[in-house]
Design an enzyme around this catalytic site. Structure first.
Site, PDB file in Angstrom:
ATOM      1  N   LYS A   1     -20.262 -20.033 -12.306  1.00 35.41           N
ATOM      2  CA  LYS A   1     -19.302 -19.949 -13.426  1.00 35.41           C
ATOM      3  C   LYS A   1     -17.931 -19.537 -12.878  1.00 35.41           C
ATOM      4  O   LYS A   1     -16.903 -20.063 -13.293  1.00 35.41           O
ATOM      5  CB  LYS A   1     -19.775 -18.926 -14.464  1.00 35.41           C
ATOM      6  CG  LYS A   1     -21.085 -19.282 -15.141  1.00 35.41           C
ATOM      7  CD  LYS A   1     -20.898 -20.070 -16.422  1.00 35.41           C
ATOM      8  CE  LYS A   1     -22.251 -20.471 -17.006  1.00 35.41           C
ATOM      9  NZ  LYS A   1     -22.169 -21.414 -18.110  1.00 35.41           N
TER      10      LYS A   1
ATOM     11  N   TYR B   1       0.865  -1.176   0.000  1.00 37.16           N
ATOM     12  CA  TYR B   1       0.000   0.000   0.000  1.00 37.16           C
ATOM     13  C   TYR B   1       0.900   1.223   0.000  1.00 37.16           C
ATOM     14  O   TYR B   1       2.072   1.131  -0.359  1.00 37.16           O
ATOM     15  CB  TYR B   1      -0.916  -0.101   1.238  1.00 37.16           C
ATOM     16  CG  TYR B   1      -2.086   0.833   1.239  1.00 37.16           C
ATOM     17  CD1 TYR B   1      -2.890   0.987   0.119  1.00 37.16           C
ATOM     18  CD2 TYR B   1      -2.390   1.570   2.383  1.00 37.16           C
ATOM     19  CE1 TYR B   1      -3.953   1.864   0.131  1.00 37.16           C
ATOM     20  CE2 TYR B   1      -3.458   2.444   2.399  1.00 37.16           C
ATOM     21  CZ  TYR B   1      -4.239   2.594   1.273  1.00 37.16           C
ATOM     22  OH  TYR B   1      -5.287   3.467   1.285  1.00 37.16           O
TER      23      TYR B   1
HETATM   24  C1  LIG Z   1     -25.022 -23.730 -19.282  1.00 33.36           C
HETATM   25  C2  LIG Z   1     -25.433 -22.358 -19.565  1.00 33.36           C
HETATM   26  O1  LIG Z   1     -24.606 -21.471 -19.710  1.00 33.36           O
HETATM   27  C3  LIG Z   1     -26.845 -22.073 -19.702  1.00 33.36           C
HETATM   28  O2  LIG Z   1     -27.664 -22.982 -19.625  1.00 33.36           O
HETATM   29  O3  LIG Z   1     -27.178 -20.890 -19.909  1.00 33.36           O
HETATM   30 MG   LIG Z   2     -25.455 -19.526 -19.831  1.00 32.43          MG
END
Ligand SMILES: CC(=O)C(=O)O
Ligand SMILES: [Mg+2]
Ligand SMILES: NC(=O)C1=CN([C@@H]2O[C@H](COP(=O)(O)OP(=O)(O)OC[C@H]3O[C@@H](n4cnc5c(N)ncnc54)[C@H](O)[C@@H]3O)[C@@H](O)[C@H]2O)C=CC1
Length: 467
Positions: free
Chosen positions: A163, A108
Site C-alpha cells: 500500500k 541538525y
Molecule cells: C484490496 C484490499 O485492501 C483487501 O483485499 O483487503
Molecule cells: Mg485491505
C-alpha cells in the site's frame, strides 16, 4: 486461473539433453517460457536460468517433470513474487545530502532547534516544516488481511508495504506501514493517537469488523487529521464507481436494480451505506448466517442499522436462496462460494463483482460465460475493482487541502471522478473501471475531493490550483 512466475536454474548435461528437450518438458508440464539467461556456458554442460510463467496448479508439475528427466539437474527454483519482497519493498530517503558541517548544523543541531521552537510556538508550522503534510500512516492489527483473515501484524506487513508503494508511486504520498501487535480496540485507538503528530493522515487497513467501525469513528472524532478505513470506504468508492458504469453498459438504473451484497464486514457495510446514498432501493445484505432482513434483530450496530433501512428486503434465506432474480452481486466475503449455476439464477444482463482476495467468490473463468459484466479485485482479469483506485487520490486531495476529515460528499465525488475516467465512447463490458496506471485517476480524484472538501467546509487550506 492464478499465474505465477518462477525462475528455474538448471544444469544441462549436453550428452543427454538439448535445450529443446528442456523447453519441451516445461511446456508439456504446463509452463510457458518467457526468458532464458545463460549463467555458465560450457561444452559438456551449461547452467541456465529459465523464467517460466505457470499457473499455481502447474508449478509443481513443471518442477517434478524437470527433476525426473535424465540429464537435467534442477539447481534452484525461485519464485519471482518472493524475490521482489526480499528486504522489504520500501525505504526512507533523505530530502538532501548532508555534505559538510554547515549542512549538518542546519539540518541538525544547533540550527534545527530554532525550527523546533517555531513549531512549538505555532503547531500549524508542523505542516510546512516537517514531513507531516505529505505523510500517511498505514495502520493495521493484521486481523483481516486481504481474505486471509487474522494472520497477525508480522504477516500483514507485505500488504502494508505494498500500500505504501502505491501511495508513493501513484500519488507522491509518503506512507509508512504501522503493524500493531494488539487487537484491543482501546489500545489501538490510544496508540494511533499517540503516534499521530508526525502524520497528515491515517489509513486504517485490514482491521477486522466489527472493531474497525469503532476504531475509525473514535479516531475520526478524536484526531484533527483525516482517518480513513480503506477496506470500508476505499472499496465502497470503487464499487460505486464501477457500478455506475456497469449499469450504463447493461442499460439499467440504480434506482430499480436488486443488489445482493455478500459479506457484511468492513467492506460490505460501507458498500451498503454508499449504495443507499447513491439511490439503491432494493438491497439484500448477506453474511454467513444468511440475509440480514428488514425488521430483524442483530448483534452488531451496523447490521441493526441496515435492518432498519426501508430499502433492505424482508426476505430471509441463504446466499443461494436470495440470489435468484438479482441484477447485481457484490462479494466481499471469501473465495469460492458460488458457481456458474448459481449465477444463472440471477436476472439477465447480470453484473457480478466478486472481490474477495486473492480468491474471488466465484471462479472468474466459470463466471465469464454467464455474466454481462464481471469485476474482481485482481489484476489478472479486466475490471479490477480494487481500493487502490481510490486511496492514493483521496489522500492526495485530503492532504493538499489539509482536510480535517474525509466526509461522505468527498467519497461520492471520488466515486464519480473514478467513473468519469472511462468515457461513454470507451465504456464496454470489459472496461467499466479505469486501470490504476491511468494517470487521470489520481488527478481527477484529487480534484473532485478538494472541491468537495472546500464546499463542505472541511478544507483548512486552498491549494494554489484552486485559488
Ligand atoms: C484490496 C484490499 O485492501 C483487501 O483485499 O483487503
Ligand atoms: Mg485491505
Ligand atoms: N477488491 C478490493 O478492493 C477489496 C477486497 N476485499 C476483500 O473482501 C473480503 C472481506 O474483506 P473485509 O470486509 O475487510 O473483511 P471482514 O473480515 O471485515 O468482513 C468479512 C465478512 O464476510 C463474512 N463472511 C465470511 N464468510 C462468509 C460467507 N461464506 N458468506 C457470507 N459472508 C461471509 C464475515 O462474517 C464478515 O462479516 C476479503 O476477501 C478482502 O480481501 C476487501 C477490501 C477491498
Amino acid at each position: 486461473m492464478a499465474h505465477t512466475s518462477i525462475i528455474l536454474r538448471v544444469e544441462l548435461n549436453h550428452e543427454q539433453v538439448t535445450f529443446g528437450d528442456v523447453a519441451a518438458v516445461i511446456s508439456q508440464a504446463g509452463g510457458d517460457i518467457t526468458s532464458i539467461d545463460v549463467i555458465r556456458p560450457g561444452k559438456d554442460s551449461s547452467v541456465r536460468d529459465i523464467t517460466v510463467d505457470v499457473t499455481e496448479a502447474a508449478e509443481s508439475q513443471v518442477v517434478e517433470a524437470l527433476k525426473e528427466r535424465t540429464g537435467i539437474k534442477l539447481i534452484n527454483v525461485s519464485d519471482r513474487t518472493f524475490l521482489v519482497h526480499l528486504g522489504g519493498k520500501i525505504g526512507v530517503q533523505p530530502s538532501m545530502p548532508i555534505k559538510n558541517r554547515d549542512d549538518l548544523s542546519r539540518v541538525y543541531t544547533p540550527g534545527v532547534a530554532r525550527v523546533c521552537t517555531a513549531i512549538h510556538e505555532n503547531p500549524r508550522k508542523a505542516y510546512s516544516l516537517t514531513i507531516k503534510r505529505n505523510t500517511v500512516a498505514v495502520v493495521t492489527d493484521g486481523t483481516a488481511v486481504l481474505g486471509l483473515g487474522d494472520i497477525g501484524p508480522h504477516a500483514a506487513a507485505p500488504v502494508m508495504e505494498g500500500k505504501a508503494m502505491l501511495f508513493k508511486q501513484l500519488a507522491g504520498v509518503d506512507a509508512f506501514p504501522i503493524c500493531l501487535d494488539t487487537k484491543d480496540t482501546e489500545e489501538i485507538i490510544r496508540t494511533v493517537k499517540a503516534i499521530s503528530p508526525i502524520f497528515g493522515g491515517i489509513n486504517l487497513e485490514d482491521i477486522g469488523s466489527p472493531r474497525c467501525f469503532e476504531i475509525e469513528t473514535r479516531l475520526s472524532e478524536e484526531l484533527d487529521i483525516p482517518v480513513f478505513h480503506d477496506d470500508q470506504h476505499g472499496t465502497a468508492v470503487v464499487v460505486v464507481a464501477g457500478l455506475l458504469n456497469a449499469l450504463k453498459v447493461v442499460g439499467k438504473r440504480i434506482e430499480t436494480v436488486r443488489i445482493v451484497v455478500n459479506g457484511i464486514g468492513a467492506a460490505g457495510v460501507s458498500i451498503c451505506k454508499m449504495l443507499l446514498a447513491a439511490g439503491v432501493t432494493r438491497l439484500v445484505p448477506v453474511d454467513r448466517d444468511g440475509a440480514i432482513v428488514n425488521g430483524g434483530t442483530y448483534p452488531y450496530p451496523m447490521w441493526q442499522w441496515l435492518a432498519e433501512q426501508p430499502q433492505v428486503e424482508g426476505v430471509s434465506g441463504s446466499l443461494k436462496e436470495v440470489l435468484p432474480g438479482a441484477d447485481v452481486f457484490i462479494g466481499v466475503s471469501r473465495g469460492g462460494l458460488l458457481n456458474a449455476e448459481d449465477l444463472q439464477t440471477m436476472a439477465p444482463d447480470r453484473i457480478v463483482f466478486a472481490m474477495a482476495n486473492p480468491k474471488p467468490e466465484v471462479d472468474p473463468e466459470q463466471a465469464l460465460p454467464h455474466v454481462r459484466v464481471l469485476g474482481t479485485g485482481r489484476s489478472d482479469y479486466p475490471n479490477q475493482i480494487n481500493n487502490v483506485l481510490c486511496f492514493p487520490g483521496i489522500f492526495r486531495g485530503a492532504l493538499d487541502c489539509r482536510a480535517r476529515r474525509i466526509n461522505e460528499p468527498m467519497k461520492l465525488a471520488a466515486a464519480r471522478a473514478i467513473a468519469s475516467v472511462v468515457t461513454e465512447k470507451e465504456l464496454n463490458e470489459q472496461y467499466i473501471i479505469p486501470s490504476i496506471f491511468n494517470e487521470q485517476v489520481v488527478t481527477k480524484v484529487r480534484h473532485a475531493v478538494i472541491e468537495a472538501a472546500i464546499l463542505t467546509g472541511v478544507a483548512r487550506r486552498i491549494p494554489p490550483d484552486f485559488r
